[in-house]
Write a protein that holds these residues in place. Structure first.
Motif, PDB file in Angstrom:
ATOM      1  N   ARG A 157       4.858  13.996   7.947  1.00 47.49           N
ATOM      2  CA  ARG A 157       4.216  13.887   8.879  1.00 47.49           C
ATOM      3  C   ARG A 157       4.495  13.749  10.948  1.00 47.49           C
ATOM      4  N   ILE A 158       4.060  14.029  11.730  1.00 47.08           N
ATOM      5  CA  ILE A 158       4.302  13.805  13.336  1.00 47.08           C
ATOM      6  C   ILE A 158       3.797  12.352  13.218  1.00 47.08           C
ATOM      7  N   SER A 213       1.212   8.653   2.562  1.00 45.42           N
ATOM      8  CA  SER A 213       0.536   9.811   2.845  1.00 45.42           C
ATOM      9  C   SER A 213       0.439   9.475   4.456  1.00 45.42           C
ATOM     10  N   LEU A 214       0.800   8.803   5.466  1.00 45.87           N
ATOM     11  CA  LEU A 214       1.330   8.331   6.634  1.00 45.87           C
ATOM     12  C   LEU A 214       2.402   9.436   6.806  1.00 45.87           C
ATOM     13  N   PHE A 215       3.651   8.618   6.092  1.00 48.21           N
ATOM     14  CA  PHE A 215       4.579   9.573   5.943  1.00 48.21           C
ATOM     15  C   PHE A 215       4.886  10.629   6.010  1.00 48.21           C
ATOM     16  N   TYR A 216       4.781  11.425   4.716  1.00 49.81           N
ATOM     17  CA  TYR A 216       4.405  12.195   4.039  1.00 49.81           C
ATOM     18  C   TYR A 216       3.764  13.227   4.111  1.00 49.81           C
ATOM     19  N   GLY A 217       2.540  13.055   4.116  1.00 52.47           N
ATOM     20  CA  GLY A 217       1.581  13.789   4.188  1.00 52.47           C
ATOM     21  C   GLY A 217       0.731  14.024   2.527  1.00 52.47           C
ATOM     22  N   ALA A 256       0.792  -1.166   0.059  1.00 56.49           N
ATOM     23  CA  ALA A 256      -0.095  -0.142   0.239  1.00 56.49           C
ATOM     24  C   ALA A 256       0.938   1.747  -0.292  1.00 56.49           C
ATOM     25  N   LEU A 257       1.322   1.034  -0.991  1.00 52.43           N
ATOM     26  CA  LEU A 257       2.558   2.780  -1.074  1.00 52.43           C
ATOM     27  C   LEU A 257       2.151   4.474  -0.913  1.00 52.43           C
TER      28      LEU A 257
END
Length: 135
Positions: free
Chosen positions: A105-106, A37-41, A31-32
């Motif tokens: 992202r946080i 999106s979780l890591f870098y938004g 799920a790239l």
């Protein structure tokens, strides 16, 4: 003697990082877009960026397999601890840089702390084994 007393701790710690790396690698490969999106938004449309992202996470997956073997025979496979520890510290450093530049992202703070801790632990174990083998 010191290693024998702590070997159960190290085996369990190496198994934890094996499982985390294998699952993280697989999740990123499967799920790239969700992963980025979780890591870098955001997601990446550039095929070259995706290619390198897949390569990185496949390498992390393979390192997870190495950590599994390290958890089974830590003394005999201690060089894997040095290699893996260096990789974890390097990856954590690049993530810290990305985070400080506002590119992450946080959510990435968890993996940063995890990799810093395990990077130091793996390298510590390698040098502990070397020191004990010289006694």
């Amino acid at each position: 003697l010191i290693i024998n007393m702590n070997l159960i701790f190290f085996k369990r710690a190496f198994l934890v990082t094996a499982v985390v790396n294998i699952l993280a690698g697989l999740s990123a490969l499967i799920a790239l877009d969700l992963h980025t999106s979780l890591f870098y938004g955001r997601t990446f449309e550039d095929s070259l960026v995706k290619f390198y992202h897949y390569n990185l996470w496949f390498a992390i997956f393979v390192l997870g397999i190495g950590y599994y073997y390290l958890s089974l025979k830590p003394i005999e496979n201690s060089l894997l601890a040095l290699i893996g520890g260096l990789v974890k510290l390097f990856i954590a450093s690049t993530w810290i840089l990305l985070f400080s530049l506002g590119e992450a992202r946080i959510f990435l703070l968890g993996p940063i702390v995890f990799d810093l801790f395990y990077g130091i632990l793996l390298i510590y174990f390698y040098f502990l084994v070397r020191k004990q083998s010289k006694l």
